[in-house]
Design an enzyme around this catalytic site. Structure first.
Site, PDB file in Angstrom:
ATOM      1  N   SER A   1       0.850  -1.186   0.000  1.00  0.00           N
ATOM      2  CA  SER A   1       0.000   0.000   0.000  1.00  0.00           C
ATOM      3  C   SER A   1       0.884   1.234   0.000  1.00  0.00           C
ATOM      4  CB  SER A   1      -0.855   0.007   1.278  1.00  0.00           C
ATOM      5  OG  SER A   1      -1.486   1.261   1.460  1.00  0.00           O
TER       6      SER A   1
ATOM      7  N   TYR B   1      -1.810  -1.072  10.902  1.00  0.00           N
ATOM      8  CA  TYR B   1      -1.886  -1.510   9.503  1.00  0.00           C
ATOM      9  C   TYR B   1      -0.669  -1.073   8.683  1.00  0.00           C
ATOM     10  CZ  TYR B   1      -3.695  -1.429   4.624  1.00  0.00           C
ATOM     11  OH  TYR B   1      -3.879  -1.577   3.267  1.00  0.00           O
TER      12      TYR B   1
HETATM   13  P1  NAD Z   1     -11.628  -5.852   0.215  1.00  0.00           P
HETATM   14  O1  NAD Z   1     -12.314  -5.740   1.529  1.00  0.00           O
HETATM   15  O2  NAD Z   1     -12.462  -5.945  -0.987  1.00  0.00           O
HETATM   16  O3  NAD Z   1     -10.626  -7.074   0.217  1.00  0.00           O
HETATM   17  C1  NAD Z   1      -9.962  -7.537   1.358  1.00  0.00           C
HETATM   18  C2  NAD Z   1     -10.269  -9.005   1.460  1.00  0.00           C
HETATM   19  O4  NAD Z   1      -9.449  -9.563   2.475  1.00  0.00           O
HETATM   20  C3  NAD Z   1     -11.698  -9.315   1.874  1.00  0.00           C
HETATM   21  O5  NAD Z   1     -12.548  -9.434   0.761  1.00  0.00           O
HETATM   22  C4  NAD Z   1     -11.534 -10.637   2.595  1.00  0.00           C
HETATM   23  O6  NAD Z   1     -11.932 -11.701   1.754  1.00  0.00           O
HETATM   24  C5  NAD Z   1     -10.047 -10.749   2.845  1.00  0.00           C
HETATM   25  N1  NAD Z   1      -9.774 -11.047   4.248  1.00  0.00           N
HETATM   26  C6  NAD Z   1      -9.719 -10.200   5.280  1.00  0.00           C
HETATM   27  N2  NAD Z   1      -9.474 -10.877   6.430  1.00  0.00           N
HETATM   28  C7  NAD Z   1      -9.385 -12.179   6.082  1.00  0.00           C
HETATM   29  C8  NAD Z   1      -9.153 -13.370   6.808  1.00  0.00           C
HETATM   30  N3  NAD Z   1      -8.947 -13.363   8.133  1.00  0.00           N
HETATM   31  N4  NAD Z   1      -9.147 -14.561   6.129  1.00  0.00           N
HETATM   32  C9  NAD Z   1      -9.362 -14.584   4.794  1.00  0.00           C
HETATM   33  N5  NAD Z   1      -9.578 -13.479   4.060  1.00  0.00           N
HETATM   34  C10 NAD Z   1      -9.582 -12.288   4.699  1.00  0.00           C
HETATM   35  O7  NAD Z   1     -10.660  -4.588   0.129  1.00  0.00           O
HETATM   36  P2  NAD Z   1      -9.426  -4.225  -0.822  1.00  0.00           P
HETATM   37  O8  NAD Z   1      -9.210  -2.794  -0.595  1.00  0.00           O
HETATM   38  O9  NAD Z   1      -9.605  -4.729  -2.178  1.00  0.00           O
HETATM   39  O10 NAD Z   1      -8.208  -4.968  -0.117  1.00  0.00           O
HETATM   40  C11 NAD Z   1      -7.341  -5.813  -0.810  1.00  0.00           C
HETATM   41  C12 NAD Z   1      -5.901  -5.519  -0.437  1.00  0.00           C
HETATM   42  O11 NAD Z   1      -5.551  -4.245  -0.930  1.00  0.00           O
HETATM   43  C13 NAD Z   1      -5.629  -5.501   1.059  1.00  0.00           C
HETATM   44  O12 NAD Z   1      -4.408  -6.173   1.297  1.00  0.00           O
HETATM   45  C14 NAD Z   1      -5.461  -4.035   1.347  1.00  0.00           C
HETATM   46  O13 NAD Z   1      -4.610  -3.817   2.452  1.00  0.00           O
HETATM   47  C15 NAD Z   1      -4.847  -3.551   0.061  1.00  0.00           C
HETATM   48  N6  NAD Z   1      -4.951  -2.122  -0.181  1.00  0.00           N
HETATM   49  C16 NAD Z   1      -6.169  -1.539  -0.316  1.00  0.00           C
HETATM   50  C17 NAD Z   1      -6.238  -0.176  -0.539  1.00  0.00           C
HETATM   51  C18 NAD Z   1      -7.547   0.533  -0.681  1.00  0.00           C
HETATM   52  O14 NAD Z   1      -7.575   1.752  -0.646  1.00  0.00           O
HETATM   53  N7  NAD Z   1      -8.662  -0.153  -0.854  1.00  0.00           N
HETATM   54  C19 NAD Z   1      -5.066   0.579  -0.636  1.00  0.00           C
HETATM   55  C20 NAD Z   1      -3.840  -0.045  -0.505  1.00  0.00           C
HETATM   56  C21 NAD Z   1      -3.798  -1.401  -0.278  1.00  0.00           C
END
Ligand code: NAD
Ligand code: MG
Length: 298
Positions: A190, A203
């Site tokens: 991230s 985080y």
């Molecule tokens: P999202 O909520 O759609 O996806 C995160 C997923 O993590 C969930 O759908 C869930 O299935 C999974 N998850 C969480 N805890 C879990 C567990 N204990 N066991 C199994 N699965 C689990 O949100 P997203 O933003 O698409 O997140 C995906 C990745 O992107 C994450 O690693 C997040 O840190 C990273 N990220 C997101 C952003 C943002 O702004 N959305 C920015 C930078 C990084």
């Protein structure tokens, strides 16, 4: 909403801009409940045979960035297994249907990767069902904003590290025992890894850990013909953010801090996962690819 990712257009106007509605959800949030609906590539991503017959496992593949990667992988010719939490079954079902609509095999593995036993079994089972494992996209993540360090509970601290760091470690250990030369591991860090927000004290350091882990592992396994790279998104419109990833007060202006003045959509991350998964990036390993609307991961 953009019709596709290929027509020349102004990227600052390609997708919805703030302000957004308040729309709090419980963790883990569902993509289906978000307004506006995130674009995961359902109608916008077009494949061009870049991952022929690959076998891919995507954690967090039900929603957000993982869903966009899963859809894109299938459109590029891969069979795809997705992992997610059991309460996300409704989002996951849509992804399974989309993968199958491409004529590819889809496998669903609901379960909690913060449980070491499940995390290890997931990889072995995915490998068995897919009939191989060439691509591992580790996208699952936990993010919960808390204003003051005094209010971060040990429970939250531990859960965040277990999901974001420990599970990644266990899943990669199992995958490396099974992947052939040519295999690709893609981690998800991230902008927070290098530009941490004050409310993400637990985080942000997990994302810095993912970055260091990626670079170290890439150098360790390069001689085995396995590549390991990282995608580092900026603010992306996903249920992670509307279910407490951001304080609810910050949702209306989400993404406005970027030079592009809008959040990214999940599908805008997908081409990076596809490139890093494919043989096209054969000389790329230990790298971090940002997609941040101009915020700079550095
Ligand atoms: P999202 O909520 O759609 O996806 C995160 C997923 O993590 C969930 O759908 C869930 O299935 C999974 N998850 C969480 N805890 C879990 C567990 N204990 N066991 C199994 N699965 C689990 O949100 P997203 O933003 O698409 O997140 C995906 C990745 O992107 C994450 O690693 C997040 O840190 C990273 N990220 C997101 C952003 C943002 O702004 N959305 C920015 C930078 C990084
Ligand atoms: Mg989800």
């Amino acid at each position: 909403m953009a019709k596709d990712l290929y027509t020349l257009q102004d990227p600052t106007k390609q997708y919805p801009l703030p302000k957004f509605k308040h729309q709090p959800q419980r963790v883990p949030g569902l993509a289906a409940k978000m307004t506006p609906k995130p674009d995961h590539g359902e109608t916008s991503y077009r494949g061009s045979a870049r991952l022929p017959n690959r076998k891919a496992l995507v954690t967090g593949g039900d929603s957000g960035i993982g869903r966009a990667a899963a859809i894109a992988f299938a459109r590029e010719g891969a069979d795809v297994a997705i992992n997610y939490l059991p309460s996300e079954e409704s989002d996951a079902k849509e992804v399974i249907a989309l993968i199958e609509a491409e004529g590819r095999k889809a496998f669903a593995f609901p379960g909690d990767i913060s449980n070491e036993k499940f995390a290890r079994k997931l990889v072995k089972e995915a490998h068995r069902k897919l009939g191989g494992l060439d691509v591992l996209a580790c996208v699952a993540g936990k993010q919960h904003a808390v204003d003051k360090i005094a209010d971060v509970t040990t429970k939250q601290l531990e859960e965040t590290y277990r999901v974001n760091v420990f599970a990644l470690f266990w899943i990669c250990q199992e995958a490396l025992a099974l992947m052939p030369p040519g295999g690709s591991i893609i981690t998800t860090a991230s902008i927070q890894a290098t530009h941490p927000s004050p409310s993400l004290l637990d985080y942000a350091p997990t994302k810095a850990a993912i970055l260091a882990f990626t670079r170290a592992l890439a150098r360790q396994v390069a001689e085995d013909g396995i590549r390991v790279n990282c995608v580092a998104p900026g603010p992306v419109w996903t249920p992670l953010q509307t279910s407490g990833g951001q304080p609810d007060k910050k949702i209306p202006a989400f993404g406005s801090e970027t030079p592009m003045k809008r959040p990214g959509q999940p599908v805008e991350m997908a081409p990076l996962y596809v490139l890093l998964a494919s043989q096209e990036s054969s000389y790329v390993t230990g790298e971090v690819y940002g997609a941040t609307g101009g915020l700079e991961v550095g």
